[in-house]
Write a protein that holds these residues in place. Structure first.
Motif, PDB file in Angstrom:
ATOM      1  N   THR A   1       0.403   4.573  -0.717  1.00  0.00           N
ATOM      2  CA  THR A   1      -0.066   5.482   0.060  1.00  0.00           C
ATOM      3  C   THR A   1       0.646   5.853   1.145  1.00  0.00           C
ATOM      4  O   THR A   1       1.174   6.264   2.016  1.00  0.00           O
ATOM      5  CB  THR A   1      -1.646   5.902  -0.489  1.00  0.00           C
ATOM      6  OG1 THR A   1      -1.884   5.231  -1.733  1.00  0.00           O
ATOM      7  CG2 THR A   1      -2.109   6.790   0.727  1.00  0.00           C
ATOM      8  N   ALA A   2       0.123   4.218   2.496  1.00  0.00           N
ATOM      9  CA  ALA A   2       0.332   3.864   3.568  1.00  0.00           C
ATOM     10  C   ALA A   2       1.166   3.790   3.773  1.00  0.00           C
ATOM     11  O   ALA A   2       1.984   3.577   4.952  1.00  0.00           O
ATOM     12  CB  ALA A   2      -1.094   3.279   4.461  1.00  0.00           C
ATOM     13  N   ARG A   3       2.475   3.546   2.917  1.00  0.00           N
ATOM     14  CA  ARG A   3       3.482   2.620   3.318  1.00  0.00           C
ATOM     15  C   ARG A   3       3.683   1.677   4.341  1.00  0.00           C
ATOM     16  O   ARG A   3       4.627   1.280   4.726  1.00  0.00           O
ATOM     17  CB  ARG A   3       4.355   3.605   3.817  1.00  0.00           C
ATOM     18  CG  ARG A   3       4.605   4.922   2.747  1.00  0.00           C
ATOM     19  CD  ARG A   3       6.174   5.272   2.761  1.00  0.00           C
ATOM     20  NE  ARG A   3       6.443   6.683   3.743  1.00  0.00           N
ATOM     21  CZ  ARG A   3       7.160   7.709   4.011  1.00  0.00           C
ATOM     22  NH1 ARG A   3       8.125   7.155   3.077  1.00  0.00           N
ATOM     23  NH2 ARG A   3       7.405   8.401   5.226  1.00  0.00           N
ATOM     24  N   ARG A   4       2.556   0.851   3.596  1.00  0.00           N
ATOM     25  CA  ARG A   4       2.617  -0.161   4.469  1.00  0.00           C
ATOM     26  C   ARG A   4       2.598  -2.098   3.365  1.00  0.00           C
ATOM     27  O   ARG A   4       2.131  -1.788   2.033  1.00  0.00           O
ATOM     28  CB  ARG A   4       1.569  -0.762   4.983  1.00  0.00           C
ATOM     29  CG  ARG A   4       1.070  -0.120   6.427  1.00  0.00           C
ATOM     30  CD  ARG A   4       0.039   0.314   6.868  1.00  0.00           C
ATOM     31  NE  ARG A   4       0.317  -0.618   8.382  1.00  0.00           N
ATOM     32  CZ  ARG A   4       0.299  -0.224   9.520  1.00  0.00           C
ATOM     33  NH1 ARG A   4       1.021   1.649   9.394  1.00  0.00           N
ATOM     34  NH2 ARG A   4       0.704  -1.045  10.647  1.00  0.00           N
TER      35      ARG A   4
ATOM     36  N   ASP B   1       0.986  -1.260   0.086  1.00  0.00           N
ATOM     37  CA  ASP B   1      -0.137   0.121   0.087  1.00  0.00           C
ATOM     38  C   ASP B   1       0.811   1.180   0.162  1.00  0.00           C
ATOM     39  O   ASP B   1       0.896   1.698   1.155  1.00  0.00           O
ATOM     40  CB  ASP B   1      -0.943   0.041   1.166  1.00  0.00           C
ATOM     41  CG  ASP B   1      -1.766   1.062   1.640  1.00  0.00           C
ATOM     42  OD1 ASP B   1      -1.817   2.002   0.627  1.00  0.00           O
ATOM     43  OD2 ASP B   1      -2.519   1.234   2.040  1.00  0.00           O
TER      44      ASP B   1
END
Length: 415
Positions: A13-16, A11
């Motif tokens: 955007t969330a950097r996950r 992800d």
């Protein structure tokens, strides 16, 4: 564009990131995952590890040198303060052996220990071992050359680094197989998702290893020799001698680090050279081309992938806020594949000359054994290909399930 492996979920955007580190599709070919991370999310929170990871070359290089981060935290904060659990009783022997490890401590203790050991590992001292390394490599090749085939790790790669580091420290060479067994058990503590059985084996081997080292220390106290262990026992730094526990920890870390990674790297290097289809004779034409080839194998298939650091104070890096006591991980092997640093990074180019790889780390914890490892690789790789022209891979190599280390189960060759 790098295609996303189906077992990797990012992800951006969330950097996950979600990724099972024990999935053979990952640890067999981590470079493909690293390429996807560079493309989508070079700094990320790894869900399964519950930790932030950095893969960018500049970030990893800077964080390895950043004194706001360190290898230990309990010298500046208590377990209660940080909410850390008490050490497990069943790994007490392992923890004791690690307590004074060069890899795990910070100044001023690190400075004192490293100063005492460093002199033996500087290039000019290590280079005196060239003849011994070459003689040993030739002797091993003599044993299997006529067979037309060999399993390279057991007949060659396992033996050279452990023999040389044992000689250097002052441990009898015949202890080699036992040292390998202790070391394999010991480093099991660093694997992802280690089991209770792994922890029990590591603790048992740490005790046996330490007990053995104490017997050699006692011998050297009584009868010093011209070896590193005698030097560490009898040399003082600013009026202080190493304690028994410091001597044991330092000897164990030097024996483990002095051969485990180099064994893996000999196998990794031979594999990448043979799979490239390029001409080994051109790669090892002279000292300069040999050195570049060795550095390129270290870049593209590093033997140690991750180093961790504690945040020693509140700090922000790449937009991520860390509190004192947070742990971060630096993926050295991924930094070596950063497209912002290396062109066409997933391609093996022995002539490449685009700057230093980070396989040995950087900063005060830069690998003390790097000159020895490099010397061994620069001698044994050309020799192997020269002595065994027509070398080929005889069976598909299988990567060991030991991430975050990276090495082969076996490497079957024929010629």
């Amino acid at each position: 564009m790098t295609s996303m492996p189906d077992f990797l979920h990012i992800d951006p955007t969330a950097r996950r990131v979600s990724l099972d580190g024990r999935n053979p599709a990952f640890y067999s070919d981590p470079n493909r995952v690293y390429a996807a991370l560079h493309q989508h999310c070079p700094t990320f929170f790894w869900e399964e590890q519950r930790q932030w990871f950095f893969t960018g070359y500049d970030h990893v290089n800077a964080l390895l040198r950043d004194r706001r981060f360190g290898r230990q935290i309990l010298h500046i904060a208590s377990r209660e303060e940080l909410g850390l659990a008490e050490p497990a009783a069943h790994t007490a022997h392992f923890d004791l052996a690690e307590r004074h490890s060069l890899l795990e401590i910070e100044p001023p203790e690190h400075t004192r220990l490293r100063t005492l050991v460093n002199r033996a590992f500087v290039s000019r001292h290590v280079e005196k071992m060239s003849g011994e390394i070459e003689e040993l490599a030739n002797r091993l090749i003599d044993r299997f050359e006529k067979d037309g085939q060999t399993e390279l790790l057991s007949s060659f790669a396992d033996i050279i680094p452990v023999t040389m580091i044992a000689r250097m420290i002052g441990i009898p060479e015949e202890m080699g197989p036992q040292l390998l067994k202790w070391s394999h058990d010991y480093v099991g503590m660093y694997m992802f998702k280690r089991s209770r059985a792994d922890e029990d084996a590591a603790d048992r081997s740490a005790k046996e290893f330490a007990d053995y080292v104490k017997t050699v220390i006692a011998e050297r106290r009584a009868n010093p020799r011209d070896d590193l262990l005698s030097h560490m026992i009898h040399t003082e730094h600013k009026g202080q001698f190493l304690t028994e526990d410091e001597l044991v920890s330092t000897t164990i870390v030097l024996l483990n680090a002095g051969h485990e990674a180099t064994v893996h790297q000999i196998g990794n290097s031979v594999r990448i050279i043979l799979e490239s289809g390029l001409d080994p004779a051109a790669m090892f034409a002279d000292a300069a081309t040999t050195e570049r080839t060795v550095e390129e194998t270290l870049r593209i298939c590093a033997p140690v992938h991750i180093f961790q650091r504690w945040a020693l104070e509140d700090v922000e890096v790449d937009g991520v806020t860390f509190k004192r006591g947070d742990k971060v991980s630096l993926i050295l092997a991924a930094a070596n594949l950063d497209p912002n640093k290396f062109t066409d990074p997933l391609t093996f180019k022995p002539e490449r000359n685009e700057g230093a790889n980070l396989s040995f780390g950087a900063g005060i914890h830069f690998c003390i054994g790097a000159p020895l490892a490099r010397l061994e690789l620069n001698i044994v790789l050309p020799l192997l290909f020269k002595r065994l022209p027509g070398l080929k891979i005889a069976a598909p190599p299988v990567v060991k399930d030991v991430y975050h280390f990276h090495g082969l189960e076996r490497l079957d060759l024929r010629w």
